[in-house]
Enzyme design. Structure first.
Site, PDB file in Angstrom:
ATOM      1  N   SER A 121      30.612  40.053  23.082  1.00 43.60           N
ATOM      2  CA  SER A 121      30.265  39.146  21.991  1.00 43.60           C
ATOM      3  C   SER A 121      31.531  38.831  21.223  1.00 43.60           C
ATOM      4  CB  SER A 121      29.214  39.785  21.076  1.00 43.60           C
ATOM      5  OG  SER A 121      29.676  41.022  20.620  1.00 43.60           O
ATOM      6  N   GLY A 144      33.676  36.610  21.331  1.00 42.12           N
ATOM      7  CA  GLY A 144      34.845  36.127  22.059  1.00 42.12           C
ATOM      8  C   GLY A 144      35.618  37.198  22.808  1.00 42.12           C
ATOM      9  N   GLU A 199      21.793  29.629  19.196  1.00 45.09           N
ATOM     10  CA  GLU A 199      23.041  28.852  19.299  1.00 45.09           C
ATOM     11  C   GLU A 199      22.885  27.769  20.352  1.00 45.09           C
ATOM     12  OE1 GLU A 199      26.783  31.059  19.508  1.00 45.09           O
ATOM     13  OE2 GLU A 199      25.620  32.822  18.968  1.00 45.09           O
TER      14      GLU A 199
HETATM   15  P1  AMP Z   1      29.454  32.738  22.947  1.00 46.90           P
HETATM   16  O1  AMP Z   1      29.960  34.128  22.726  1.00 46.90           O
HETATM   17  O2  AMP Z   1      28.818  32.548  24.282  1.00 46.90           O
HETATM   18  O3  AMP Z   1      28.597  32.253  21.813  1.00 46.90           O
HETATM   19  O4  AMP Z   1      30.730  31.796  22.928  1.00 46.90           O
HETATM   20  C1  AMP Z   1      31.539  31.667  21.777  1.00 46.90           C
HETATM   21  C2  AMP Z   1      31.994  30.242  21.589  1.00 46.90           C
HETATM   22  O5  AMP Z   1      32.754  29.814  22.729  1.00 46.90           O
HETATM   23  C3  AMP Z   1      30.873  29.243  21.456  1.00 46.90           C
HETATM   24  O6  AMP Z   1      30.374  29.217  20.147  1.00 46.90           O
HETATM   25  C4  AMP Z   1      31.589  27.962  21.869  1.00 46.90           C
HETATM   26  O7  AMP Z   1      32.402  27.468  20.818  1.00 46.90           O
HETATM   27  C5  AMP Z   1      32.498  28.445  22.985  1.00 46.90           C
HETATM   28  N1  AMP Z   1      31.805  28.314  24.294  1.00 46.90           N
HETATM   29  C6  AMP Z   1      31.050  29.253  24.891  1.00 46.90           C
HETATM   30  N2  AMP Z   1      30.536  28.814  26.060  1.00 46.90           N
HETATM   31  C7  AMP Z   1      30.973  27.548  26.216  1.00 46.90           C
HETATM   32  C8  AMP Z   1      30.785  26.541  27.216  1.00 46.90           C
HETATM   33  N3  AMP Z   1      30.062  26.763  28.305  1.00 46.90           N
HETATM   34  N4  AMP Z   1      31.397  25.341  27.018  1.00 46.90           N
HETATM   35  C9  AMP Z   1      32.148  25.103  25.922  1.00 46.90           C
HETATM   36  N5  AMP Z   1      32.363  26.009  24.956  1.00 46.90           N
HETATM   37  C10 AMP Z   1      31.790  27.215  25.079  1.00 46.90           C
END
Ligand code: AMP
Length: 394
Positions: A160, A162, A267
């Site tokens: 989580s 990042g 999200e």
């Molecule tokens: P997550 O931990 O999956 O919520 O990812 C963190 C952030 O990365 C998201 O809020 C987006 O800004 C970016 N992100 C994640 N997955 C994608 C995707 N498939 N395409 C573009 N940006 C992404």
């Protein structure tokens, strides 16, 4: 019928927080407004929620035996997960024995693992998502990247904020992304998800609360992320009525599937009128900290109500608002914030300092909240206030 006893007596209504960060701290405070006895658990001492709880325990929450020991000893009325990294199979067993896990043990279990929640959303509920493949080793990873295509996003399935996440923009990034995913995951090296890169116009968190009176959705929150970690959020995010309706439908489908009472952060990515499900947290969301200034009931106050089995008949929206995370870089056990008087000079500005005891690298240590006539002005106000804050790592 909800009944609340007296803290620190045999009649107490007890809430045990699994995770004691800044979000848990606000939940603890809100529960205490109802006279709930709060027990905070986390992997390190003096975590933010521990500083306001009645009692606390330091354990590795991924250790099922340690987690069960604390829960069996405390016999909480409700167990409230605040983070993903918990031995969720133990929560499922405890739920079967009669303990009440928020929102449900299944929800905590499924959302801990990107694969489980993605399969539920895409394959069972048929919600729109980015294209995706899973990979267990380097060979499978290379095939997955080929199938999905470049650009793509690589994330450990157990991660989580990042951690271990990166974007493959060119062929040269492929190996870097693999190594990053193997070093940054919560459970160490292992399975990853490769997702098609979504070139969204904006992304939102739709806070959705399941409570005894039904399901309520809050105004959409827009946010800006840096390396998968939130830096600014605002409410409301303007959306077309078609996109908003789609977002509501997605949030309802996923939260109904997870069940229970509590707040969920759903999200989503938005491209024009199209809305794509990304992920869901069955708990207050970091981007939702903006609700501490934008609404009469913050996401934490709403969560407290919902988990206690109380209704949420109305939420009063105060006006366009923004939050800005105070992220501090350094290696220290002592941080000092000053010039706070200047930060708070302008009307409609608030600050929360989380009281975290240690920084190794970078860490979110507080948040600035601002409200104004428009979201743009609220963001500018938060930025102005932030620039005045003086931060020293001793
Ligand atoms: P997550 O931990 O999956 O919520 O990812 C963190 C952030 O990365 C998201 O809020 C987006 O800004 C970016 N992100 C994640 N997955 C994608 C995707 N498939 N395409 C573009 N940006 C992404």
């Amino acid at each position: 019928m909800t009944r609340i006893g007296t803290p620190l007596t045999p009649s107490a209504t007890k809430a045990l927080l699994c995770g004691s960060g800044e979000l848990g701290k606000e939940v603890a405070l809100e529960l205490q407004r109802y006279g709930v006895e709060v027990i905070a658990v986390d992997r390190y001492q003096n975590a933010p929620a521990m500083q306001v709880a009645h009692r606390s325990y330091v354990i590795n929450m991924l250790d099922a035996d340690a987690l069960k020991e604390v829960i069996l000893k405390e016999q909480p009325t409700v167990i409230i997960p605040e983070v993903e990294a918990i031995a969720t199979p133990a929560l499922i067993q405890l739920e079967q024995q009669g303990f009440h896990v928020i929102p449900t043990a299944k929800a905590a279990f499924l959302t801990m693992n990107r694969e489980a929640i993605r399969r539920l959303a895409a394959e069972e509920l048929h919600l729109p998502t980015a294209t995706y493949r899973f990979a267990d080793n380097y060979g499978q990873f290379i095939s997955a990247v080929k199938e999905i295509g470049i650009p793509c996003v690589v994330k450990p399935i157990m991660s989580s904020s990042g951690h271990g996440q990166s974007v493959v923009k060119t062929e040269a990034d492929i190996d870097i992304a693999w190594h990053c995913s193997q070093e940054g995951g919560r459970a160490g090296a292992g399975r990853v998800i490769v997702e098609g890169f979504v070139n969204f116009d904006y992304e939102i968190t739709l806070l959705t609360v399941r409570h005894s009176g039904g399901t309520t959705m809050l105004r959409p929150i827009g946010h800006h992320q840096v390396n998968g970690d939130y830096r600014e959020s605002w409410q409301p995010q303007q959306m077309s009525s078609i996109a908003l309706q789609k977002a509501h439908d997605i949030a309802l489908a996923i939260t109904d599937a997870l069940g229970g009472y509590g707040i969920f952060g759903v999200e989503m990515f938005v491209c024009g009128d199209n809305v794509i499900f990304s992920e869901v947290s069955p708990r207050p969301h970091d981007t939702g900290m903006v609700t501490m200034i934008s609404q009469d009931l913050s996401e934490f106050a709403i969560h407290a109500r919902a988990v206690l089995g109380l209704p949420v008949p109305e939420i009063f929206f105060r006006g366009p608002s923004a939050s800005k995370a105070i992220v501090v870089e350094g290696n220290t056990t002592e941080v000092v914030f000053s010039n706070i008087d200047a930060v708070l000079e302008e009307e409609g500005v608030q600050i929360r300092l989380f009281g975290k005891p240690k920084i190794e690298g970078h860490r979110r240590m507080g948040v600035i909240l601002a409200t104004a006539d428009t979201v743009e002005h609220a963001l500018e106000k938060a930025e102005r206030a932030y620039k005045k804050l003086d931060i020293k790592c001793l």
